[in-house]
Design a protein around this motif. Structure first.
Motif, PDB file in Angstrom:
ATOM      1  N   VAL A 221      -6.130  -6.028  -5.002  1.00  0.00           N
ATOM      2  CA  VAL A 221      -6.276  -4.629  -4.600  1.00  0.00           C
ATOM      3  C   VAL A 221      -7.351  -3.946  -5.433  1.00  0.00           C
ATOM      4  O   VAL A 221      -8.129  -3.125  -4.933  1.00  0.00           O
ATOM      5  CB  VAL A 221      -4.925  -3.901  -4.733  1.00  0.00           C
TER       6      VAL A 221
ATOM      7  N   LEU B 230      -6.622   0.005   2.379  1.00  0.00           N
ATOM      8  CA  LEU B 230      -6.033  -0.024   1.036  1.00  0.00           C
ATOM      9  C   LEU B 230      -4.528   0.170   1.082  1.00  0.00           C
ATOM     10  O   LEU B 230      -3.778  -0.520   0.372  1.00  0.00           O
ATOM     11  CB  LEU B 230      -6.680   1.067   0.176  1.00  0.00           C
TER      12      LEU B 230
ATOM     13  N   GLU C  60      -2.964  -3.069   2.259  1.00  0.00           N
ATOM     14  CA  GLU C  60      -2.996  -4.101   1.219  1.00  0.00           C
ATOM     15  C   GLU C  60      -2.028  -3.779   0.081  1.00  0.00           C
ATOM     16  O   GLU C  60      -1.432  -4.685  -0.506  1.00  0.00           O
ATOM     17  CB  GLU C  60      -4.418  -4.245   0.682  1.00  0.00           C
ATOM     18  N   ILE C  61      -1.859  -2.520  -0.257  1.00  0.00           N
ATOM     19  CA  ILE C  61      -0.919  -2.145  -1.314  1.00  0.00           C
ATOM     20  C   ILE C  61       0.499  -2.503  -0.909  1.00  0.00           C
ATOM     21  O   ILE C  61       1.294  -2.995  -1.722  1.00  0.00           O
ATOM     22  CB  ILE C  61      -1.044  -0.639  -1.627  1.00  0.00           C
TER      23      ILE C  61
END
Length: 950
Positions: free
Chosen positions: A127, A111, A114-115
Motif C-alpha cells: 500500500v 487505495l 487495496e487497504i
C-alpha cells in the motif's frame, strides 16, 4: 516476490468467492422470506451479469486494439468494480496507470480497495508503494492526507513514528501552500503531535524525571513550531488558527510570530479574490487560473507559482498549453532536475498526442544529462503516441536526430555515435515512407527536409560529398526536380563544399527540369559561367538557356491558346443556351399575349393627336381594340360598360380620369428600373444587404431601425421588382465611412427567421475578383469541423460539449439560406493542441442520439471558373464579353409586340444630321425589326397594320 504475488491472487480469489457466497445468501434469505418474484429477480440478475460480462469483454478487446483509449479504461474499471472482479480490477488499474496519470477519484478508490485487502501487517508495504505512485501523478491534498492517516496505523512498528512525521513533512512541502485545502494537512499534523504529547506527559500528581521533562519540552516545541510555520503562510481561515494558538500557548503569541501572521494575512487578502473566483467558476476555470498564475508570476515566489500551476493542472490535465507553460517555466527558472523531468513525464502521459511536449521532454533529458538509453526509450514512446498530423512525426524525428548529431565527435573519421546517427537517418526515411504515408495517405516531408539535413551533415562535418550527392539525387527523384528553389539549394551545397564541375552539372540539370521559375535558374547558370567558365562554357550555357526558354514560351503559348479555345467554346455554348431559352420564352409570351391581350407602349409624339391606346388596350381584348382603332372613330368609343376613351388633341389631357399616359407609364418603369439597377453610390460608405425575406413588410423602415445603431444613415434603398414586390435585398448608405465596419458585424444576424447577409458594397465590374466569402477555405489546425449534429442542437449546447477539451473561441453552426440547420458546425479553439484533443475525444461521440464525426477543419478547394473580367492570365488573352452592372442577368422579355420593339443599336444618322428610324420589316445588327423612317405622327390605320403585322 512470486510467492507474494501468488498469495495476493489467492486472497483476491477467496474474496471474490466470499462475495459470491454473500450474494447467494442474500438470494436464499429472499426465498425464506417468501418473496414471490425471487425467480424473476434471479433471472434479471443473471441477465445483467451476462450483459456486464459481454461489455467487459468488449472493452478489453477495444483496449487490445488501442491501449491509449482513456475513456475505455475508465469504463472498464467501473464495470469491474461494480461486479466485484477484484483480481481483474487490479490488473486493469495497473495497465491504466502505466499509460496515464490517474485522477484523484480513481486513486482514492484504488487505495481504499487495496487497504481493505491488506489488513495484515506484512502487506502494508504494498500500500505504501501504491501511495508513492499516487502522490506523483498530481498534487492532491486528499491523497496526501489519506497517506498520512494510513501511516499512523503502522506507527507501532519499528520506526513507525518517524515514518509518520516524514510523510507529514513531505505532505506540507507538496500541498502546504494550497490556500483552500492545505489547512487540513496542517491541522492533521498538529493533531498527531498533540496525541504524541499525551503519551509523554506524566500522570497527574507525579513529578516528571529529567528525561521525561526533556521529552515533554521537545514535544511542546514541535507543536509550537507547527503553529509558527502555519501562521507564516497565507491560508484561508487563518484567523481561527491564530486564535487557537493564542488559547493553546501559555506565554501568548510572540511578537515575531504576530508580525509574520499579519504579513501572511495581508498576502491572503491579496489572493482572496482569485480564490473566490475559482470557487464560483465553472470547470475548466482556465481563465481564472490563468489570471491567478499571472499574478503569482509577477510576485515571483517559486513555491507559490508551482502550487498554482499544479492546482490548475489537477483540474485541466488534458490541456497541452497549460503543461507547456508549466514545463517552460521549470526549464527556464527553477531548473531542478527531479522536478523538471517528473513534470515533463507527467505532461506527455496526460497529453501523449501533443508532439511539442515530447520534443520539450527530449530536450530536457539531454539538458540534464540523462542516459542515452533513457532518451532513446522516450523517443520510442513518442513514436507510438499517435500524433494526428504527418508533420508531427517529421518534427519529432528532427528533434531526435539533432540530439544524436550533438553526440558525435566529428574530429574522428568513424565512431559508434556517427554510425548510430546514420542508421537513425536511414530509419527515419524508412519510417516516413512506410508508416506515416500509409497512415495519413500523404507525405509528412514533401520537401525532404530530413534528407537535406543529412546531406548537409555529410558535406560539412564528414566531408563526404559523394553521399551528399546521392541524397540529393534521391530528393530530386521524389518530385522536387521541377522546383527552382530545390536546385538552387543543391547548387549552394556544391558551391560551398563541392567543386565547379558538379556545380555546372547541377545548374545544367536545373535548366532542363525546372518548371516554376526557369528564367531564374537560367540567370544563375549564366552568372556562374561569367565567374567560373570559359568561352566554350559560356556559349554552351547561352545556347542551352535560349533553347529552354524558347521551348517554355512555346508551351505557355500553346497552353494559353488551348485554354482560350476551351473558354471560347464554353462561351459559345452558353450563348446558344441563352438564345434558345430566350426564344422559348418569347414564344410562350407571344402565345399568352394573343390569348389574353397584350399591352403596348407608344412614343410620346403618338399621343398628341391619337387615342390613349395604353388605356384602351388595358381594358379591351386585343381584336376589339384593333377594330376600334381601325374604324376611324373621331370622338368616343363606347362599350357595354360605357365610355372608355376619346381622341386627344395635342395640348389636351389624354383619356378619362385615372388613365395613365405613356409618359407616366414610362416614368414609372424608369423609376422601377432605377431602383432595380444596383448603381453603387459612395461605395466606401455603403453596405449590401441580402437574403432578406421576400415577404418582409416595410423593409426600408426595418433596415433603418436595425442599422441606425451603426451610425447616421444617408439612404436606405430596398430593391423592388417590376410588379412592386420586394426582391430580398437592399443598399444602406451611411453618412460616414466609419459606420461600415460596425454594419459588417451584423452579418448573419437573424431577421424574421432568416440570416441576414451583410457584405461590402463593391461594383464587380471594376472589381471582378472580389469575393465576399469571409470564411477560410484552407486547413485551420486550431478549428474543428463537426458533422452529423442533430438539427435541434444549439450553439450553446455544442459550446458546452467542446469546453471540456479546451478554450472555445467561436462556434459557427452552418445553415441554409433560410436559416435551417445543416447539421454541421465549425468550432474554433485557442490553439492547435486543443483542437487536436477535441478531435480525439469527440469523434464518434453520441449527441442527442446522433453519432457525430469530428475532424480538423480542412474545407475542399472550390472549383471556381474564371469569370469575365477576372485577372487570370488566360482570360486576359480572350475578348471580354460586356455585361451589365449585375453581370450576366436573366433574359428580360418585353411585353410589347415584336413589331413595336425599338432598335437596340444607336439611331442611324440621316444626311441632314437628323435621326431616322430603320425601315419597318428590316433587321438591324442586333437582330431587331425596325421601323420605317417617319416624319409625321402615325394614324390609327398605321397602328392597326403594325399590330396585325406578322
Amino acid at each position: 516476490m512470486a510467492a507474494s504475488s501468488n498469495a495476493e491472487e489467492t486472497q483476491l480469489q477467496d474474496m471474490e468467492e466470499d462475495a459470491g457466497m454473500e450474494r447467494e445468501m442474500e438470494s436464499d434469505d429472499g426465498e425464506g422470506m417468501g418473496v414471490e418474484n425471487s425467480d424473476d429477480e434471479e433471472d434479471d440478475s443473471s441477465e445483467d451479469e451476462k450483459e456486464n460480462e459481454a461489455e467487459i469483454q468488449r472493452l478489453e478487446e477495444q483496449l487490445s486494439i488501442n491501449a491509449f483509449d482513456y475513456n475505455c479504461h475508465v469504463d472498464l474499471i467501473k464495470l469491474l468494480r461494480q461486479e466485484g472482479e477484484l483480481f481483474r480490477l487490479r490488473r486493469a488499474r495497473q495497465k491504466m496507470s502505466e499509460l496515464f496519470p490517474l485522477t484523484e477519484e480513481i486513486w482514492l478508490d484504488w487505495l481504499k480497495d487495496e487497504i481493505r485487502l491488506t489488513e495484515e501487517e506484512p502487506n502494508r508495504e504494498r500500500v505504501y508503494e501504491l501511495f508513492e505512485k499516487a502522490v506523483k501523478d498530481y498534487i492532491c491534498p486528499d491523497i496526501w492526507l489519506e497517506y498520512a492517516q494510513y501511516s499512523i496505523g503502522g506507527m507501532g512498528s519499528p520506526g513507525g513514528v518517524d515514518k509518520v512525521r516524514s510523510i507529514f513533512e513531505r505532505a506540507l512541502t507538496a500541498v502546504g501552500l494550497h490556500m483552500t485545502k492545505g489547512e487540513t494537512v496542517w491541522e492533521a499534523y498538529r493533531e498527531f503531535e498533540n496525541a504524541m504529547l499525551s503519551t509523554v506527559q506524566p500522570p497527574p500528581g507525579r513529578v516528571p524525571t529529567h528525561e521525561e521533562q526533556e521529552l515533554l519540552n521537545t514535544q511542546l516545541e514541535r507543536i509550537h513550531t507547527l503553529f509558527r510555520r502555519q501562521l507564516a503562510i497565507p491560508l484561508m481561515d487563518m484567523e481561527a488558527t491564530y486564535a487557537e494558538y493564542e488559547e493553546w500557548s501559555e506565554d501568548g503569541v510572540p511578537e515575531t510570530i504576530s508580525h509574520q501572521y499579519k504579513r501572511a494575512l495581508q498576502q491572503m487578502e491579496n489572493r482572496k479574490a482569485f480564490e473566490e473566483s475559482l470557487l464560483v467558476a465553472e470547470p475548466p476555470k482556465l481563465a481564472e487560473y490563468q489570471a491567478y498564475m499571472d499574478y503569482e508570476l509577477k510576485e515571483g515566489d517559486p513555491a507559490r507559482i508551482q502550487i498554482t500551476f499544479e492546482r490548475a493542472l489537477a483540474e485541466n490535465c488534458l490541456v497541452p498549453d497549460m503543461w507547456t507553460k508549466y514545463t517552460t517555466y521549470l526549464d527556464r527558472q527553477l531548473k531542478i532536475k527531479d522536478l523538471v523531468l517528473s513534470s515533463h513525464d507527467r505532461a506527455v502521459r496526460n497529453c501523449p498526442w501533443t508532439m511539442g511536449l515530447w520534443k520539450s521532454y527530449l530536450l530536457a533529458l539531454e539538458r540534464h544529462g540523462a542516459e542515452h538509453q533513457t532518451i532513446s526509450d522516450v523517443f520510442e514512446k513518442a513514436l507510438n503516441a499517435g500524433f494526428i498530423q504527418a508533420t508531427d512525426y517529421v518534427d519529432i524525428w528532427q528533434a531526435y536526430l539533432d540530439y544524436l548529431r550533438r553526440r558525435v565527435d566529428f574530429s574522428k573519421e568513424s565512431s559508434k555515435e556517427l554510425e548510430e546517427l546514420r542508421a537513425a537517418f536511414s530509419r527515419s526515411l524508412e519510417y516516413m515512407k512506410q508508416d506515416v504515408e500509409e497512415r495519413f495517405s500523404e507525405s509528412g516531408d514533401p520537401s525532404c527536409t530530413i534528407m537535406q539535413i543529412w546531406a548537409r551533415i555529410e558535406a560539412l562535418h564528414c566531408k563526404n560529398m559523394q553521399k551528399a550527392r546521392e541524397l540529393w539525387d534521391s530528393i530530386m527523384t521524389k518530385g522536387n526536380a521541377k522546383y527552382a528553389n530545390m536546385w538552387l539549394e543543391y547548387y549552394n551545397l556544391e558551391r560551398s563544399y563541392g567543386d565547379p564541375i558538379h556545380c555546372r552539372k547541377a545548374l545544367h540539370r536545373a535548366v532542363q527540369c525546372t518548371l516554376d521559375y526557369p528564367e531564374h535558374v537560367c540567370e544563375v547558370l549564366l552568372n556562374f559561367e561569367r565567374v567560373e567558365g570559359s568561352l566554350e562554357d559560356w556559349d554552351v550555357a547561352v545556347q542551352k538557356t535560349e533553347t529552354r526558354l524558347n521551348r517554355i514560351n512555346e508551351q505557355r503559348a500553346k497552353m494559353a491558346e488551348k485554354e482560350a479555345n476551351l473558354a471560347r467554346q464554353e462561351e459559345e455554348k452558353a450563348e446558344q443556351r441563352r438564345k434558345a431559352k430566350g426564344e422559348k420564352k418569347n414564344q410562350k409570351k407571344g402565345q399568352k399575349g394573343m390569348r389574353a391581350g397584350e399591352k403596348r407602349k407608344a412614343e410620346p409624339d403618338d399621343y398628341q393627336n391619337e387615342w390613349d391606346e395604353e388605356f384602351v388596350l388595358q381594358k379591351l381584348p386585343l381584336r376589339k381594340s384593333v377594330d376600334m382603332i381601325s374604324s376611324g372613330t373621331e370622338e368616343y368609343m363606347e362599350t357595354e360598360t360605357g365610355l372608355f376613351g376619346r381622341r386627344t388633341p395635342a395640348g389636351h389631357k389624354p383619356g378619362p380620369p385615372g388613365a395613365k399616359t405613356a409618359q407616366q407609364g414610362r416614368a414609372a418603369a424608369a423609376q422601377r428600373q432605377q431602383n432595380d439597377k444596383p448603381e453603387l453610390r459612395n461605395d466606401n460608405n455603403s453596405v449590401f444587404i441580402s437574403n432578406l425575406a421576400y415577404t418582409l413588410e416595410e423593409p426600408e423602415g426595418k433596415m433603418r431601425t436595425l442599422f441606425e445603431t451603426c451610425g447616421p444613415l444617408k439612404e436606405v434603398r430596398p430593391v423592388f421588382s417590376n410588379k412592386g414586390t420586394f426582391k430580398g435585398y437592399c443598399y444602406v448608405q451611411f453618412e460616414s465611412q466609419a459606420s461600415v465596419p460596425l454594419a459588417l458585424k451584423l452579418d448573419r444576424q437573424e431577421v424574421e427567421g432568416r440570416p441576414m447577409f451583410v457584405s461590402p458594397c463593391v461594383d464587380k465590374n471594376t472589381n471582378p475578383d472580389f469575393k465576399v466569402f469571409k470564411y477560410n477555405s484552407s486547413m485551420e489546425k486550431h478549428k474543428i469541423f463537426v458533422s452529423g449534429l442533430p438539427f435541434s442542437c444549439t450553439k450553446e449546447e455544442l459550446e458546452e460539449v467542446c469546453k471540456n477539451h479546451g478554450t472555445v473561441k467561436d462556434v459557427r453552426l452552418v445553415t441554409y439560406r433560410s436559416g435551417k440547420p445543416k447539421g454541421l458546425a465549425y468550432v474554433e479553439f485557442a490553439d492547435e493542441a486543443q483542437a487536436s484533443q477535441a478531435v480525439l475525444k469527440m469523434d464518434g461521440m453520441v449527441l442527442q442520439d446522433n453519432k457525430i464525426s469530428v475532424a480538423i477543419s480542412n474545407p475542399p478547394r472550390r472549383n471556381l471558373k474564371e469569370k469575365p473580367g477576372s485577372s487570370g492570365s488566360m482570360t486576359a488573352m480572350m475578348p471580354r464579353q460586356v455585361y451589365g452592372s449585375r453581370g450576366r442577368g436573366r433574359t428580360q422579355l418585353s411585353l410589347l409586340p415584336r413589331s413595336l420593339h425599338r432598335p437596340s443599336g444607336p439611331a442611324n444618322k440621316a444626311e441632314n444630321g437628323t435621326a431616322t428610324k430603320p425601315i419597318a420589316g428590316t433587321v438591324n445588327a442586333a437582330g431587331d425589326t425596325g421601323f420605317e423612317a417617319q416624319t409625321k405622327p402615325l394614324s390609327n390605320s398605321d397602328f392597326a397594320r403594325m399590330l396585325l403585322n406578322k
